[in-house]
Design a protein around this motif. Structure first.
Motif, mmCIF file in Angstrom:
data_model
loop_
_atom_site.group_PDB
_atom_site.id
_atom_site.type_symbol
_atom_site.label_atom_id
_atom_site.label_comp_id
_atom_site.label_asym_id
_atom_site.label_seq_id
_atom_site.Cartn_x
_atom_site.Cartn_y
_atom_site.Cartn_z
ATOM 1 N N VAL A 215 -54.908 18.555 -1.264
ATOM 2 C CA VAL A 215 -54.467 19.694 -2.380
ATOM 3 C C VAL A 215 -55.961 20.428 -2.841
ATOM 4 C CG1 VAL A 215 -53.746 19.882 -4.703
ATOM 5 C CG2 VAL A 215 -52.982 17.823 -2.765
ATOM 6 N N ALA A 216 -56.614 20.649 -2.805
ATOM 7 C CA ALA A 216 -57.600 21.030 -3.650
ATOM 8 C C ALA A 216 -57.636 21.821 -2.771
ATOM 9 C CB ALA A 216 -59.669 20.400 -3.966
ATOM 10 N N SER A 217 -57.734 22.016 -1.011
ATOM 11 C CA SER A 217 -58.520 23.019 -0.235
ATOM 12 C C SER A 217 -57.204 24.003 -0.893
ATOM 13 C CB SER A 217 -57.796 22.587 1.463
ATOM 14 O OG SER A 217 -57.674 23.408 1.915
ATOM 15 N N ARG A 218 -55.579 23.845 -0.779
ATOM 16 C CA ARG A 218 -54.822 24.635 -0.822
ATOM 17 C C ARG A 218 -55.134 25.767 -2.336
ATOM 18 N NH1 ARG A 218 -53.512 20.847 3.077
ATOM 19 N NH2 ARG A 218 -51.730 21.228 3.726
ATOM 20 N N LEU A 219 -55.686 24.637 -3.135
ATOM 21 C CA LEU A 219 -55.367 25.029 -4.495
ATOM 22 C C LEU A 219 -56.726 26.095 -4.472
ATOM 23 C CD1 LEU A 219 -55.558 22.628 -7.348
ATOM 24 C CD2 LEU A 219 -54.724 24.132 -6.462
ATOM 25 N N ALA A 220 -57.957 25.999 -3.270
ATOM 26 C CA ALA A 220 -58.093 27.109 -3.585
ATOM 27 C C ALA A 220 -57.872 28.334 -2.925
ATOM 28 C CB ALA A 220 -60.049 26.562 -2.834
ATOM 29 N N GLU A 221 -57.430 28.726 -2.376
ATOM 30 C CA GLU A 221 -56.398 29.195 -2.150
ATOM 31 C C GLU A 221 -54.884 30.217 -2.991
ATOM 32 O OE1 GLU A 221 -54.841 29.053 2.230
ATOM 33 O OE2 GLU A 221 -54.468 31.376 2.356
ATOM 34 N N MET A 222 -54.483 29.518 -3.420
ATOM 35 C CA MET A 222 -53.557 29.956 -3.953
ATOM 36 C C MET A 222 -54.054 30.236 -5.337
ATOM 37 S SD MET A 222 -50.651 26.589 -4.418
ATOM 38 C CE MET A 222 -49.691 27.195 -5.067
ATOM 39 N N VAL A 223 -54.998 29.572 -5.904
ATOM 40 C CA VAL A 223 -55.805 29.746 -7.360
ATOM 41 C C VAL A 223 -56.328 32.169 -7.176
ATOM 42 C CG1 VAL A 223 -57.051 29.688 -9.173
ATOM 43 C CG2 VAL A 223 -55.605 27.658 -8.137
ATOM 44 N N THR A 224 -55.364 32.641 -7.852
ATOM 45 C CA THR A 224 -55.886 34.160 -7.778
ATOM 46 C C THR A 224 -56.258 34.308 -9.234
ATOM 47 O OG1 THR A 224 -54.101 34.729 -8.628
ATOM 48 C CG2 THR A 224 -53.850 34.235 -6.333
ATOM 49 N N SER A 225 -56.804 33.406 -10.319
ATOM 50 C CA SER A 225 -57.118 33.513 -10.889
ATOM 51 C C SER A 225 -57.246 32.229 -12.182
ATOM 52 C CB SER A 225 -56.599 34.073 -12.455
ATOM 53 O OG SER A 225 -57.127 34.992 -13.367
ATOM 54 N N LEU A 226 -59.105 32.259 -12.337
ATOM 55 C CA LEU A 226 -59.302 31.121 -12.904
ATOM 56 C C LEU A 226 -59.882 31.334 -14.082
ATOM 57 C CD1 LEU A 226 -60.279 27.877 -12.670
ATOM 58 C CD2 LEU A 226 -62.534 28.530 -11.119
ATOM 59 N N VAL A 227 -59.235 30.554 -14.803
ATOM 60 C CA VAL A 227 -59.652 30.915 -16.520
ATOM 61 C C VAL A 227 -60.354 29.420 -17.428
ATOM 62 C CG1 VAL A 227 -59.109 31.299 -18.322
ATOM 63 C CG2 VAL A 227 -58.165 32.535 -16.561
ATOM 64 N N PRO A 228 -61.387 29.176 -17.333
ATOM 65 C CA PRO A 228 -61.720 27.893 -18.372
ATOM 66 C C PRO A 228 -62.746 28.302 -19.404
ATOM 67 C CG PRO A 228 -64.370 28.846 -16.438
ATOM 68 C CD PRO A 228 -62.717 30.003 -16.482
ATOM 69 N N MET A 229 -61.682 28.156 -20.294
ATOM 70 C CA MET A 229 -61.728 28.373 -21.398
ATOM 71 C C MET A 229 -62.459 27.142 -22.617
ATOM 72 S SD MET A 229 -57.709 28.963 -22.145
ATOM 73 C CE MET A 229 -58.342 29.383 -24.076
ATOM 74 N N ILE A 230 -63.222 28.489 -23.220
ATOM 75 C CA ILE A 230 -64.238 27.673 -23.856
ATOM 76 C C ILE A 230 -63.817 27.480 -25.230
ATOM 77 C CG2 ILE A 230 -66.240 28.152 -22.785
ATOM 78 C CD1 ILE A 230 -67.092 30.637 -23.960
ATOM 79 N N GLY A 231 -64.980 26.715 -26.344
ATOM 80 C CA GLY A 231 -64.671 26.999 -27.537
ATOM 81 C C GLY A 231 -64.355 25.742 -28.330
ATOM 82 N N THR A 232 -63.971 25.388 -29.434
ATOM 83 C CA THR A 232 -64.415 23.701 -29.959
ATOM 84 C C THR A 232 -62.576 24.490 -30.577
ATOM 85 O OG1 THR A 232 -64.594 25.339 -32.262
ATOM 86 C CG2 THR A 232 -66.588 23.684 -31.312
ATOM 87 N N ASP A 233 -62.551 23.013 -30.339
ATOM 88 C CA ASP A 233 -60.877 22.805 -30.859
ATOM 89 C C ASP A 233 -60.420 23.556 -32.184
ATOM 90 O OD1 ASP A 233 -58.706 21.137 -31.016
ATOM 91 O OD2 ASP A 233 -59.319 18.707 -31.139
ATOM 92 N N ARG A 234 -59.544 23.618 -31.448
ATOM 93 C CA ARG A 234 -58.463 24.266 -32.904
ATOM 94 C C ARG A 234 -57.439 23.852 -33.707
ATOM 95 N NH1 ARG A 234 -57.101 29.834 -31.527
ATOM 96 N NH2 ARG A 234 -58.057 31.129 -29.968
ATOM 97 N N ARG A 235 -57.326 22.388 -32.680
ATOM 98 C CA ARG A 235 -56.082 21.781 -34.010
ATOM 99 C C ARG A 235 -56.950 21.429 -35.049
ATOM 100 N NH1 ARG A 235 -55.098 19.197 -28.171
ATOM 101 N NH2 ARG A 235 -53.438 20.423 -27.745
ATOM 102 N N ARG A 236 -58.533 21.462 -34.885
ATOM 103 C CA ARG A 236 -59.421 21.028 -36.204
ATOM 104 C C ARG A 236 -59.730 22.440 -36.590
ATOM 105 N NH1 ARG A 236 -62.009 15.689 -35.171
ATOM 106 N NH2 ARG A 236 -60.953 14.868 -33.515
ATOM 107 N N GLY A 237 -59.378 22.706 -36.802
ATOM 108 C CA GLY A 237 -59.722 24.688 -37.551
ATOM 109 C C GLY A 237 -60.930 24.894 -36.870
ATOM 110 N N GLY A 238 -61.099 24.728 -35.398
ATOM 111 C CA GLY A 238 -62.771 25.163 -34.536
ATOM 112 C C GLY A 238 -63.661 24.934 -34.880
ATOM 113 N N ARG A 239 -63.779 23.391 -35.922
ATOM 114 C CA ARG A 239 -64.464 22.612 -36.415
ATOM 115 C C ARG A 239 -64.681 21.690 -34.761
ATOM 116 N NH1 ARG A 239 -61.610 22.124 -40.300
ATOM 117 N NH2 ARG A 239 -61.048 19.444 -39.858
ATOM 118 N N ALA A 240 -65.648 21.218 -34.501
ATOM 119 C CA ALA A 240 -66.577 20.242 -33.914
ATOM 120 C C ALA A 240 -66.149 19.502 -33.857
ATOM 121 C CB ALA A 240 -67.919 20.323 -33.504
ATOM 122 N N ALA A 241 -65.654 18.559 -32.637
ATOM 123 C CA ALA A 241 -64.598 17.535 -32.296
ATOM 124 C C ALA A 241 -66.410 16.012 -33.535
ATOM 125 C CB ALA A 241 -64.763 16.270 -31.914
#
Ligand SMILES: Nc1ncnc2c1ncn2[C@@H]1O[C@H](COP(=O)(O)OP(=O)(O)OP(=O)(O)O)[C@@H](O)[C@H]1O
Ligand SMILES: [Mg+2]
Length: 241
Positions: A215-241
């Motif tokens: 599956v990883a091999s297929r995903l490597a070809e399928m994924v045209t946009s890889l978006v690593p999201m960064i930041g703190t947990d928005r559920r905690r109002g952006g405060r670090a866990a």
């Protein structure tokens, strides 16, 4: 002086109008202003709006209340949605990774909303948490129900698979994941995946460990946009866990 042919055709048009009027008919439609064009089904914009309205209703039906206001706020997510709208088969997969609460699911539903708002010719979508998916795909008492569900998920035009990688890995999860992705890969169907696992991590668990090498091999070809999201947990109002 007016051109004789034009005079003749104007005269014959008036004659025709008189005949039609005598029968209670009208030869020439009334001049339309911009407002009346809105209600004209022949109008391209009208069709576009009708398609968008239809698709947005479907988006509403597929979206849980928590994400009703979801929007694609990241440029790369919006760009993927625009590509999917322009050409389904060329869009491939959008993979959103990152820690909990960074907004992956929000962006994923936002991408689908953007496609719907663009007035696609067709808009079928299934959005499902991957743990729920594995739950539904377990062989059940009802003959063939799991197979039918797998076919539905494999064939749907747009699939959002939320939180891939949370289930416990087993031969069975690998096989189901393989069958799903192999189908969507073969038929070039646009797929949105979110995961807490990074796509690749040499020092810790990553998505490849979960889905398996094929599956990883297929995903490597399928994924045209890889978006690593960064930041703190928005559920905690952006405060670090
Ligand atoms: N761009 C945004 N604007 C406003 N609210 C947002 C945005 N992104 C996320 N949120 C809100 O922050 C919360 C967490 O977002 P979300 O559920 O998308 O995180 P997640 O990355 O999917 O987390 P998890 O990995 O735990 O599933 C939700 O309430 C969501 O509505
Ligand atoms: Mg999420």
């Amino acid at each position: 002086m007016a051109h004789p042919e034009r005079v003749a055709s104007a005269a014959s048009l008036r004659a025709m109008e008189r005949i039609l009027a005598a029968r209670g008919l009208q030869a020439v439609p009334e001049a339309r202003d911009d407002d009346s064009r809105e209600a004209n089904p022949g109008d391209r914009q009208w069709h576009h709006r009708a398609r968008a309205e239809y698709a947005l209703n479907r988006w509403d039906a597929a979206t849980p209340p928590r994400y009703r206001d979801a929007e694609a706020t990241l440029p790369e997510v919006a760009a993927w949605a625009d590509r999917a709208l322009a050409d389904n088969a060329a869009a491939g997969a959008l993979l959103l990774t990152g820690q909990t609460g960074t907004g992956k699911t929000h962006e994923a539903y936002g991408a689908l909303r953007r496609i719907a708002a663009g007035g696609p010719d067709r808009f079928e979508v299934i959005a499902m948490n991957s743990a729920d998916m594995y739950g539904r795909l377990r062989p059940s008492q009802v003959m063939g129900a799991a197979e039918r569900e797998l076919r539905r998920l494999s064939e749907v035009q747009f699939l959002l698979l939320d939180d891939l990688g949370t289930a416990k890995v087993s031969e069975w999860t690998e096989e189901v994941t393989y069958r799903l992705f192999n189908y969507r890969y073969n038929f070039c169907l646009p797929t949105i995946i979110t995961s807490n696992l990074p796509a690749r991590d040499e020092h810790g668990p990553d998505l490849t460990d979960f889905v398996g090498a094929r599956v990883a091999s297929r995903l490597a070809e399928m994924v045209t946009s890889l978006v690593p999201m960064i930041g703190t947990d928005r559920r905690r109002g952006g405060r670090a866990a």
